[in-house]
Design an enzyme around this catalytic site. Structure first.
Site, PDB file in Angstrom:
ATOM      1  N   TYR A 124      10.455  -3.011   2.352  1.00  0.00           N
ATOM      2  CA  TYR A 124      10.029  -3.719   1.144  1.00  0.00           C
ATOM      3  C   TYR A 124       8.507  -3.655   0.995  1.00  0.00           C
ATOM      4  O   TYR A 124       7.988  -3.305  -0.075  1.00  0.00           O
ATOM      5  CB  TYR A 124      10.491  -5.173   1.185  1.00  0.00           C
ATOM      6  CG  TYR A 124       9.874  -6.026   0.104  1.00  0.00           C
ATOM      7  CD1 TYR A 124      10.215  -5.857  -1.230  1.00  0.00           C
ATOM      8  CD2 TYR A 124       8.934  -7.005   0.413  1.00  0.00           C
ATOM      9  CE1 TYR A 124       9.640  -6.629  -2.224  1.00  0.00           C
ATOM     10  CE2 TYR A 124       8.356  -7.789  -0.562  1.00  0.00           C
ATOM     11  CZ  TYR A 124       8.718  -7.593  -1.887  1.00  0.00           C
ATOM     12  OH  TYR A 124       8.133  -8.354  -2.869  1.00  0.00           O
TER      13      TYR A 124
ATOM     14  N   TYR B  40      12.362  -4.893  -6.868  1.00  0.00           N
ATOM     15  CA  TYR B  40      13.444  -5.056  -5.900  1.00  0.00           C
ATOM     16  C   TYR B  40      12.869  -5.960  -4.822  1.00  0.00           C
ATOM     17  O   TYR B  40      11.944  -5.578  -4.110  1.00  0.00           O
ATOM     18  CB  TYR B  40      13.846  -3.708  -5.323  1.00  0.00           C
ATOM     19  CG  TYR B  40      15.068  -3.752  -4.421  1.00  0.00           C
ATOM     20  CD1 TYR B  40      16.302  -3.314  -4.884  1.00  0.00           C
ATOM     21  CD2 TYR B  40      14.997  -4.238  -3.114  1.00  0.00           C
ATOM     22  CE1 TYR B  40      17.432  -3.350  -4.074  1.00  0.00           C
ATOM     23  CE2 TYR B  40      16.113  -4.290  -2.303  1.00  0.00           C
ATOM     24  CZ  TYR B  40      17.327  -3.836  -2.781  1.00  0.00           C
ATOM     25  OH  TYR B  40      18.434  -3.875  -1.983  1.00  0.00           O
TER      26      TYR B  40
END
Length: 283
Positions: free
Chosen positions: A127, A63
């Protein structure tokens, strides 16, 4: 002959691996998209590994939308941490070497000198935290692994800074680009060449390595170089990180020290401008 599973094969790195498959000598590549193999499903991963005699797995599944990860944290963690844990477990159970792709986002950029593999990670955003969690599960699960941190990856495939700049240059007369974030733009093609070397590495070489292009630059200068090579005339206005508001906080210094990989494998990635020129010929 080595039998190599490539996960996330529809991403920019996965597509580059497929295009440059010839670089992986004496190896059969099995390239599967996230739709063909969902790494977040332990049952699906275990079943695939049990039914195929693999020697290596290159994990390109991730991702990667940094800003959206802040709002979709569970999804980012599921792919970048839980999914990686599933792969690591399957690799351990089936004696498969895992080559896992990570990122400079695990660092906070406050060092202001190239980061080595021994520096302590301190990600600034979700992230980065999810990618660090993925690294940690690989290290604790199996010895037979390579964790590869790279930076500012781009290619002719997928969504990336290079593609965005070229698209905007056809739509706008001027744009603002951050000029106080420094890193090393890395061509996916050059990274693939380095990854192919790892298939022939010895077990004593397992561990974490930084692999990115030589030299460094700002996003602003990177944008200018892209436009110059393509003879586009959009004006690029340099602005600070504070002026260019984004959802996720980003490091102002993302340069990686790649000397460990360079010394161990006698291979240096090209200067970032040279890598960019080669990619631009295919656009």
């Amino acid at each position: 002959m080595k039998k190599v599973l490539v996960t996330g094969a529809n991403g920019q790195l996965g597509q580059t691996i497929k295009k440059l498959a010839r670089a992986f000598t004496d190896a059969e590549l099995i390239c599967l998209s996230s739709e063909e193999l969902d790494i977040t499903s332990q049952d699906e991963v275990d079943r695939y590994f049990s039914n195929h005699e693999l020697t290596h797995c290159i994990n390109c599944a991730a991702y990667t939308n940094v800003d959206k990860a802040e709002e979709h944290s569970s999804e980012a963690m599921n792919v970048n941490a839980n999914g990686v844990s599933n792969l690591a477990t399957a690799c351990k159970d089936n004696a498969v070497v895992l080559i896992h792709i990570s990122t400079d986002y695990v660092f906070d950029g406050k060092k202001r000198a190239p980061y080595t593999e021994e520096d302590t990670p301190n990600p600034l955003n979700l992230y980065g935290r999810s990618k660090l969690a993925g690294e940690e599960t690989v290290r604790t699960t199996l010895k037979e692994h390579f964790i590869i941190r790279t930076s500012w990856l781009y290619s002719q495939y997928g969504k990336n800074f290079l593609k965005t700049m070229l698209r905007l240059s056809e739509e706008k007369e001027s744009i603002q680009v951050v000029n106080d974030q420094v890193g090393s733009p890395t061509s996916a093609a050059d990274l693939v060449t380095a990854l192919s070397i790892l298939l022939n590495a010895d077990s004593k070489d397992f561990g974490t390595y930084h692999i990115s292009s030589s030299g460094d630059t700002s996003w602003h200068e990177f944008a200018q170089e892209i436009l110059k090579l393509k003879d586009r005339h959009m004006t690029v206005i340099g602005v600070s990180s504070e002026q260019y508001a984004s959802i996720a906080e980003r490091s102002k210094y993302a340069v990686l020290d790649c000397s460990k990989f360079e010394k161990k494998f006698k291979h240096i990635l090209p200067f970032w401008k040279d890598g960019l020129k080669r990619i631009m010929t295919n656009l």
